[in-house]
Design an enzyme around this catalytic site. Structure first.
Site, mmCIF file in Angstrom:
data_model
loop_
_atom_site.group_PDB
_atom_site.id
_atom_site.type_symbol
_atom_site.label_atom_id
_atom_site.label_comp_id
_atom_site.label_asym_id
_atom_site.label_seq_id
_atom_site.Cartn_x
_atom_site.Cartn_y
_atom_site.Cartn_z
ATOM 1 N N HIS A 259 0.852 -1.196 0.000
ATOM 2 C CA HIS A 259 0.000 0.000 0.000
ATOM 3 C C HIS A 259 0.877 1.231 0.000
ATOM 4 O O HIS A 259 1.934 1.239 0.631
ATOM 5 C CB HIS A 259 -0.919 0.013 1.238
ATOM 6 N N GLU A 317 -7.806 -5.272 -0.116
ATOM 7 C CA GLU A 317 -8.383 -6.035 -1.224
ATOM 8 C C GLU A 317 -8.339 -7.544 -1.005
ATOM 9 O O GLU A 317 -9.158 -8.275 -1.549
ATOM 10 C CB GLU A 317 -7.664 -5.683 -2.537
HETATM 11 N N1 ACO Z 1 3.925 -7.622 -4.651
HETATM 12 C C1 ACO Z 1 5.260 -7.632 -4.872
HETATM 13 N N2 ACO Z 1 6.037 -6.536 -4.787
HETATM 14 C C2 ACO Z 1 5.466 -5.385 -4.463
HETATM 15 C C3 ACO Z 1 4.074 -5.291 -4.202
HETATM 16 C C4 ACO Z 1 3.297 -6.471 -4.301
HETATM 17 N N3 ACO Z 1 1.995 -6.472 -4.084
HETATM 18 N N4 ACO Z 1 3.763 -4.011 -3.888
HETATM 19 C C5 ACO Z 1 4.912 -3.316 -3.957
HETATM 20 N N5 ACO Z 1 5.938 -4.135 -4.308
HETATM 21 C C6 ACO Z 1 7.348 -3.795 -4.438
HETATM 22 C C7 ACO Z 1 7.600 -2.985 -5.707
HETATM 23 O O1 ACO Z 1 7.880 -3.814 -6.797
HETATM 24 C C8 ACO Z 1 8.781 -2.162 -5.291
HETATM 25 O O2 ACO Z 1 9.923 -2.983 -5.354
HETATM 26 P P1 ACO Z 1 11.367 -2.330 -5.704
HETATM 27 O O3 ACO Z 1 11.649 -1.338 -4.618
HETATM 28 O O4 ACO Z 1 12.288 -3.505 -5.708
HETATM 29 O O5 ACO Z 1 11.216 -1.660 -7.048
HETATM 30 C C9 ACO Z 1 8.537 -1.883 -3.805
HETATM 31 O O6 ACO Z 1 7.698 -2.953 -3.341
HETATM 32 C C10 ACO Z 1 7.843 -0.569 -3.537
HETATM 33 O O7 ACO Z 1 6.677 -0.521 -4.351
HETATM 34 P P2 ACO Z 1 6.070 0.801 -4.969
HETATM 35 O O8 ACO Z 1 5.616 0.511 -6.379
HETATM 36 O O9 ACO Z 1 6.957 1.967 -4.767
HETATM 37 O O10 ACO Z 1 4.826 1.010 -4.042
HETATM 38 P P3 ACO Z 1 3.610 1.949 -4.355
HETATM 39 O O11 ACO Z 1 3.391 2.753 -3.154
HETATM 40 O O12 ACO Z 1 3.740 2.702 -5.627
HETATM 41 O O13 ACO Z 1 2.478 0.861 -4.616
HETATM 42 C C11 ACO Z 1 0.604 -0.447 -4.618
HETATM 43 C C12 ACO Z 1 1.382 0.624 -3.843
HETATM 44 C C13 ACO Z 1 0.276 0.079 -6.024
HETATM 45 C C14 ACO Z 1 -0.718 -0.724 -3.904
HETATM 46 C C15 ACO Z 1 1.446 -1.732 -4.719
HETATM 47 O O14 ACO Z 1 1.768 -2.199 -3.426
HETATM 48 C C16 ACO Z 1 0.795 -2.817 -5.534
HETATM 49 O O15 ACO Z 1 0.907 -2.812 -6.761
HETATM 50 N N6 ACO Z 1 0.060 -3.791 -4.883
HETATM 51 C C17 ACO Z 1 -0.635 -4.831 -5.596
HETATM 52 C C18 ACO Z 1 -1.959 -4.315 -6.131
HETATM 53 C C19 ACO Z 1 -2.978 -4.095 -5.022
HETATM 54 O O16 ACO Z 1 -3.129 -4.903 -4.114
HETATM 55 N N7 ACO Z 1 -3.719 -2.970 -5.156
HETATM 56 C C20 ACO Z 1 -4.751 -2.582 -4.184
HETATM 57 C C21 ACO Z 1 -4.283 -1.478 -3.306
HETATM 58 S S1 ACO Z 1 -5.472 -1.082 -2.052
HETATM 59 C C22 ACO Z 1 -6.512 0.020 -2.785
HETATM 60 O O17 ACO Z 1 -6.204 0.764 -3.649
HETATM 61 C C23 ACO Z 1 -7.950 0.013 -2.359
#
Ligand code: ACO
Length: 387
Positions: A259, A317
């Site tokens: 998140h 989610e």
């Molecule tokens: N699985 C694996 N790796 C992940 C995940 C995940 N679910 N989420 C983040 N990461 C990793 C990224 O690849 C990144 O790795 P890196 O540093 O090696 O490049 C690191 O963790 C940081 O991630 P960011 O992209 O900077 O995190 P951001 O704050 O942009 O993303 C998000 C948040 C979009 C929710 C992300 O965690 C994600 O894509 N989750 C999966 C989709 C999801 O569950 N969405 C629902 C969110 S809740 C809502 O909106 C109601």
């Protein structure tokens, strides 16, 4: 580097772009406050209409106010004929549920109470969404659409329209807990979208359409379907590790985890996990619930291994998927069901923005070339990049 460049923050992470009385998200403490109430205090107790009333007015309704509000929602829930036509076309051509919702949300302008009639317009936009989602689903399944039955609350009537029979009170309670849990969440992407649109002096329907478009993406509201599919594909707790490792090694994200704001467990996940546990226990079959718990444990362990220090936790989610599945809501309607609830939050934010409006207009950092010179058309070549 000029001033704008030094202040560039990708994804606006951590940037405060609004003040609100509606909800507060503390990502370090894992707390969510809705109009002054801790989420855990209010979500499992309130009827959905009470929660909407709270967001729209700032106070919980009295019994009489609640009854009048339910009446207002019910009398504004009828869909314009053109919405039915487009839902029919969407269902027969395979347009997906969120696209159908986005397309038809725009058509609601065809027959909408005026903006000067108190809450009538807001109520119409909110009350029609469950009818639109259920109608799309029934048409898609070859069934006749049903109208919301008189005297039923929004959550029961949504379940009724999907199933064609009156839902068990325990199912209504579980759905209301879900709707209350996701109604508002600070300046999330779809709420921000709605506030940007309304800040230009545009109308509520435009804000709703834009917000639906933002919510449908898999990084925001589109995750619960894939999260449940993942649990189904794993099928057995013993398979979880191999399955999840494969995904992480190929660079895929695990849906339902991570998140932007929460760096500890999303408090909404706990509320929904408790509601799901009650629901599955009442149904007398805990297998899917226990499988999901096992998948969650393994996912958290592996996320720490593959992404150390990123503090990736279970988000809302993951348990949304489990709870909505336990309510027999089809996977295709997970994000539309989220939309029904979050729309109440979008509307509250739009009204708040209108009251205290200042056009939302940030800046960008230019990274392109400069000092280019005009080349007449006849002298341009592809290899010269026409410059
Ligand atoms: N699985 C694996 N790796 C992940 C995940 C995940 N679910 N989420 C983040 N990461 C990793 C990224 O690849 C990144 O790795 P890196 O540093 O090696 O490049 C690191 O963790 C940081 O991630 P960011 O992209 O900077 O995190 P951001 O704050 O942009 O993303 C998000 C948040 C979009 C929710 C992300 O965690 C994600 O894509 N989750 C999966 C989709 C999801 O569950 N969405 C629902 C969110 S809740 C809502 O909106 C109601």
């Amino acid at each position: 580097m000029n001033d704008n460049q030094s202040h560039y923050i990708p994804g606006l992470e951590g940037v405060v772009a609004a003040q609100t009385r509606l909800s507060h998200v503390d990502g370090e403490a894992g707390e969510l406050v809705i109009a002054g109430f801790p989420l855990e205090e209010i979500a499992p107790r309130a009827a959905f209409e009470e929660m909407v009333y709270l967001l729209w007015s700032g106070e919980l309704p009295t019994a009489r106010q609640l009854e009048e509000f339910r009446f207002l929602l019910a009398e504004n829930s009828r869909l314009p004929a053109a919405v039915l036509d487009v839902l029919r076309a969407a269902a027969s051509t395979g347009v997906d549920s969120m696209e159908a919702l986005r397309m038809t949300a725009g058509l609601l302008s065809l027959d909408l109470p005026s903006d000067s009639q108190g809450w009538a317009q807001d109520a119409a936009l909110l009350a029609r969404l469950p009818v639109m989602a259920a109608t799309w689903w029934r048409l898609r399944s070859g069934l006749q659409p049903l109208e919301p039955p008189p005297g039923m609350g929004l959550a029961s009537s949504y379940l009724y329209m999907l199933r064609g029979s009156e839902p068990h009170p325990a199912h209504v309670r579980a759905l209301e807990t879900y709707l209350n849990t996701v109604i508002d969440h600070g300046l999330n992407a779809s709420t921000f979208t709605a506030r940007v649109i309304i800040s230009t002096g545009s109308d509520l329907v435009s804000a709703l359409v834009g917000a639906i478009g933002a919510l449908k993406g898999p990084l925001h509201g589109g995750a619960p379907g894939p999260a449940l599919q993942m649990v189904f594909e794993i099928g057995d707790p013993d398979q979880a590790e191999a399955y999840l490792r494969k995904k992480l090694e190929s660079g895929e994200r695990l849906m339902g985890f991570g998140h932007r704001v929460y760096k500890v467990r999303d408090p909404r996940a706990d509320v929904l996990a408790a509601a799901a546990e009650t629901l599955y226990r009442q149904a007398g079959d805990m297998r899917l619930y226990e499988l999901a718990r096992a998948v969650e444990r393994k996912a958290l362990e592996l996320l720490e291994e593959y992404k150390p220090g990123r503090r990736l936790q279970t988000n809302v989610e993951f348990y949304t998927a489990l709870l909505l599945h336990g309510l027999e809501i089809p996977l295709e309607l997970f994000t539309p069901t989220f939309t029904i609830s979050r729309a109440a939050g979008w509307i509250a934010h739009c009204r708040e923005q209108q009251r205290e409006n200042r056009l939302i207009r940030p800046q960008s950092q230019y990274t392109g070339p400069r000092d280019r010179r005009w080349v007449p058309l006849e002298k341009r070549t592809e290899s010269s990049g026409a410059s």
